[in-house]
Design a protein around this motif. Structure first.
Motif, PDB file in Angstrom:
ATOM      1  N   ALA A  72      37.776  49.810  32.683  1.00 36.24           N
ATOM      2  CA  ALA A  72      38.861  49.476  33.615  1.00 36.24           C
ATOM      3  C   ALA A  72      40.199  49.520  32.899  1.00 36.24           C
ATOM      4  CB  ALA A  72      38.626  48.098  34.226  1.00 36.24           C
ATOM      5  N   SER A  73      40.235  49.036  31.664  1.00 36.13           N
ATOM      6  CA  SER A  73      41.473  49.070  30.888  1.00 36.13           C
ATOM      7  C   SER A  73      41.899  50.504  30.591  1.00 36.13           C
ATOM      8  CB  SER A  73      41.309  48.298  29.577  1.00 36.13           C
ATOM      9  OG  SER A  73      41.207  46.930  29.834  1.00 36.13           O
ATOM     10  N   LEU A  74      40.942  51.334  30.207  1.00 34.14           N
ATOM     11  CA  LEU A  74      41.270  52.736  29.941  1.00 34.14           C
ATOM     12  C   LEU A  74      41.811  53.434  31.187  1.00 34.14           C
ATOM     13  CD1 LEU A  74      38.381  53.890  27.591  1.00 34.14           C
ATOM     14  CD2 LEU A  74      40.804  53.682  27.025  1.00 34.14           C
ATOM     15  N   ALA A  75      41.218  53.146  32.330  1.00 33.31           N
ATOM     16  CA  ALA A  75      41.709  53.746  33.579  1.00 33.31           C
ATOM     17  C   ALA A  75      43.122  53.258  33.882  1.00 33.31           C
ATOM     18  CB  ALA A  75      40.768  53.394  34.739  1.00 33.31           C
ATOM     19  N   ARG A  76      43.370  51.972  33.677  1.00 32.07           N
ATOM     20  CA  ARG A  76      44.696  51.397  33.922  1.00 32.07           C
ATOM     21  C   ARG A  76      45.727  51.987  32.953  1.00 32.07           C
ATOM     22  NH1 ARG A  76      42.956  46.700  34.646  1.00 32.07           N
ATOM     23  NH2 ARG A  76      42.819  46.065  32.479  1.00 32.07           N
ATOM     24  N   ILE A  77      45.354  52.110  31.682  1.00 29.06           N
ATOM     25  CA  ILE A  77      46.233  52.661  30.655  1.00 29.06           C
ATOM     26  C   ILE A  77      46.574  54.111  30.978  1.00 29.06           C
ATOM     27  CG2 ILE A  77      46.272  53.396  28.233  1.00 29.06           C
ATOM     28  CD1 ILE A  77      44.438  50.853  27.773  1.00 29.06           C
ATOM     29  N   ASP A  78      45.565  54.872  31.355  1.00 31.31           N
ATOM     30  CA  ASP A  78      45.784  56.279  31.703  1.00 31.31           C
ATOM     31  C   ASP A  78      46.723  56.407  32.898  1.00 31.31           C
ATOM     32  OD1 ASP A  78      45.186  59.133  31.373  1.00 31.31           O
ATOM     33  OD2 ASP A  78      44.211  58.908  33.329  1.00 31.31           O
ATOM     34  N   PRO A 112      27.372  44.990  29.039  1.00 31.03           N
ATOM     35  CA  PRO A 112      27.835  45.711  30.231  1.00 31.03           C
ATOM     36  C   PRO A 112      29.169  45.173  30.760  1.00 31.03           C
ATOM     37  CG  PRO A 112      25.501  45.220  30.424  1.00 31.03           C
ATOM     38  CD  PRO A 112      25.990  44.511  29.197  1.00 31.03           C
ATOM     39  N   ALA A 113      29.383  43.877  30.675  1.00 30.18           N
ATOM     40  CA  ALA A 113      30.641  43.287  31.159  1.00 30.18           C
ATOM     41  C   ALA A 113      31.817  43.757  30.311  1.00 30.18           C
ATOM     42  CB  ALA A 113      30.555  41.769  31.143  1.00 30.18           C
ATOM     43  N   LEU A 114      31.626  43.768  28.987  1.00 29.97           N
ATOM     44  CA  LEU A 114      32.692  44.221  28.092  1.00 29.97           C
ATOM     45  C   LEU A 114      32.949  45.713  28.271  1.00 29.97           C
ATOM     46  CD1 LEU A 114      34.706  43.565  25.890  1.00 29.97           C
ATOM     47  CD2 LEU A 114      32.884  43.876  24.204  1.00 29.97           C
ATOM     48  N   LEU A 115      31.887  46.473  28.427  1.00 33.98           N
ATOM     49  CA  LEU A 115      32.022  47.908  28.652  1.00 33.98           C
ATOM     50  C   LEU A 115      32.790  48.184  29.944  1.00 33.98           C
ATOM     51  CD1 LEU A 115      31.271  50.674  27.552  1.00 33.98           C
ATOM     52  CD2 LEU A 115      29.132  50.529  28.806  1.00 33.98           C
ATOM     53  N   ALA A 116      32.497  47.439  30.997  1.00 37.41           N
ATOM     54  CA  ALA A 116      33.210  47.594  32.273  1.00 37.41           C
ATOM     55  C   ALA A 116      34.681  47.223  32.115  1.00 37.41           C
ATOM     56  CB  ALA A 116      32.556  46.736  33.347  1.00 37.41           C
ATOM     57  N   LEU A 176      39.788  51.777  21.161  1.00 37.65           N
ATOM     58  CA  LEU A 176      38.744  51.265  22.048  1.00 37.65           C
ATOM     59  C   LEU A 176      37.427  52.000  21.850  1.00 37.65           C
ATOM     60  CD1 LEU A 176      40.502  50.550  25.456  1.00 37.65           C
ATOM     61  CD2 LEU A 176      39.224  48.942  24.047  1.00 37.65           C
ATOM     62  N   GLU A 177      37.495  53.295  21.588  1.00 39.45           N
ATOM     63  CA  GLU A 177      36.277  54.067  21.391  1.00 39.45           C
ATOM     64  C   GLU A 177      35.628  53.764  20.043  1.00 39.45           C
ATOM     65  OE1 GLU A 177      37.623  58.050  22.175  1.00 39.45           O
ATOM     66  OE2 GLU A 177      37.438  57.786  24.342  1.00 39.45           O
ATOM     67  N   MET A 190      31.650  54.751  23.470  1.00 38.06           N
ATOM     68  CA  MET A 190      31.624  53.350  23.129  1.00 38.06           C
ATOM     69  C   MET A 190      30.217  52.979  22.684  1.00 38.06           C
ATOM     70  SD  MET A 190      34.170  51.608  25.785  1.00 38.06           S
ATOM     71  CE  MET A 190      35.538  52.525  26.415  1.00 38.06           C
ATOM     72  N   SER A 191      30.138  51.927  21.957  1.00 37.97           N
ATOM     73  CA  SER A 191      28.889  51.537  21.323  1.00 37.97           C
ATOM     74  C   SER A 191      27.824  51.137  22.351  1.00 37.97           C
ATOM     75  CB  SER A 191      29.172  50.375  20.377  1.00 37.97           C
ATOM     76  OG  SER A 191      27.993  49.957  19.778  1.00 37.97           O
ATOM     77  N   ASP A 192      26.554  51.440  22.005  1.00 39.76           N
ATOM     78  CA  ASP A 192      25.441  51.098  22.889  1.00 39.76           C
ATOM     79  C   ASP A 192      25.175  49.592  22.924  1.00 39.76           C
ATOM     80  OD1 ASP A 192      25.020  53.716  23.561  1.00 39.76           O
ATOM     81  OD2 ASP A 192      23.595  54.066  21.935  1.00 39.76           O
ATOM     82  N   ASP A 193      25.557  48.869  21.855  1.00 41.75           N
ATOM     83  CA  ASP A 193      25.263  47.447  21.797  1.00 41.75           C
ATOM     84  C   ASP A 193      26.362  46.578  22.421  1.00 41.75           C
ATOM     85  OD1 ASP A 193      26.938  48.223  19.790  1.00 41.75           O
ATOM     86  OD2 ASP A 193      26.035  46.979  18.237  1.00 41.75           O
ATOM     87  N   VAL A 194      27.254  47.178  23.165  1.00 45.31           N
ATOM     88  CA  VAL A 194      28.313  46.454  23.857  1.00 45.31           C
ATOM     89  C   VAL A 194      27.757  45.950  25.185  1.00 45.31           C
ATOM     90  CG1 VAL A 194      30.603  46.669  24.912  1.00 45.31           C
ATOM     91  CG2 VAL A 194      30.099  47.847  22.772  1.00 45.31           C
TER      92      VAL A 194
END
Length: 158
Positions: A15-21, A7-11, A119-120, A1-5
């Motif tokens: 969390a969404s990726l973990a839930r999706i998986d 921290p809240a959006l990255l988290a 997402l990536e 994921m992008s470095d300019d995202v």
């Protein structure tokens, strides 16, 4: 994921990726069939019940599409995910062959990969799109699946 995202959006995305998986695993891979050494999930097990099981599987599969909508995925992403789930539902209506197809197609894992890839690739500068069009589309798709199931059930069982 992008470095300019942020921290809240990255988290949120993590969390969404973990839930999706987790959802995709439960729906497509939760149980191992010993003799075949293949994995099947709740979607495949529910699909063994004619019509109603396939409708339940379609409803459960829609959770991933809804997650994509919640994250603001573009139309191309959730349309592809809906097509994967829809094909899984339609082919799943065919007795035996549909169950075998579901064991190999794994629509939920496919949808997990589609959403993960988006997402990536998404950048911090993108804006969220309206979710209403997608929510209406998912609702209409589920309503259509329900109608097809009821019509086929009545045609076959009176």
């Amino acid at each position: 994921m992008s470095d300019d995202v942020s921290p809240a959006l990255l988290a949120k995305r993590r969390a969404s990726l973990a839930r999706i998986d987790r959802i995709a695993w439960w729906l497509d891979d939760a149980f191992r069939i010993p003799v075949l050494n293949k994995r099947v999930g709740i979607d495949g097990v529910a699909g063994l019940v004619p019509f109603a099981g396939d409708l339940v599987g379609a409803g459960l599969s829609s959770m991933l599409v809804i997650e994509a909508l919640r994250l603001g995925a573009p139309r191309r992403v959730w349309m592809r995910m809906g097509a994967n789930a829809g094909l899984d539902f339609l082919v799943g209506l065919v007795p035996v062959a549909g169950d075998l197809f579901d064991m190999f197609w794994k629509a939920n894992r496919r949808n997990e990969r589609v959403l993960r890839k988006w997402l990536e690739q998404v950048t911090a500068g993108e804006t969220k799109q309206s979710r209403w069009g997608g929510a209406v589309g998912v609702s209409l798709g589920l309503a259509g699946a329900f109608i097809v199931t009821v019509v086929l059930w009545k045609a076959l069982f009176g």
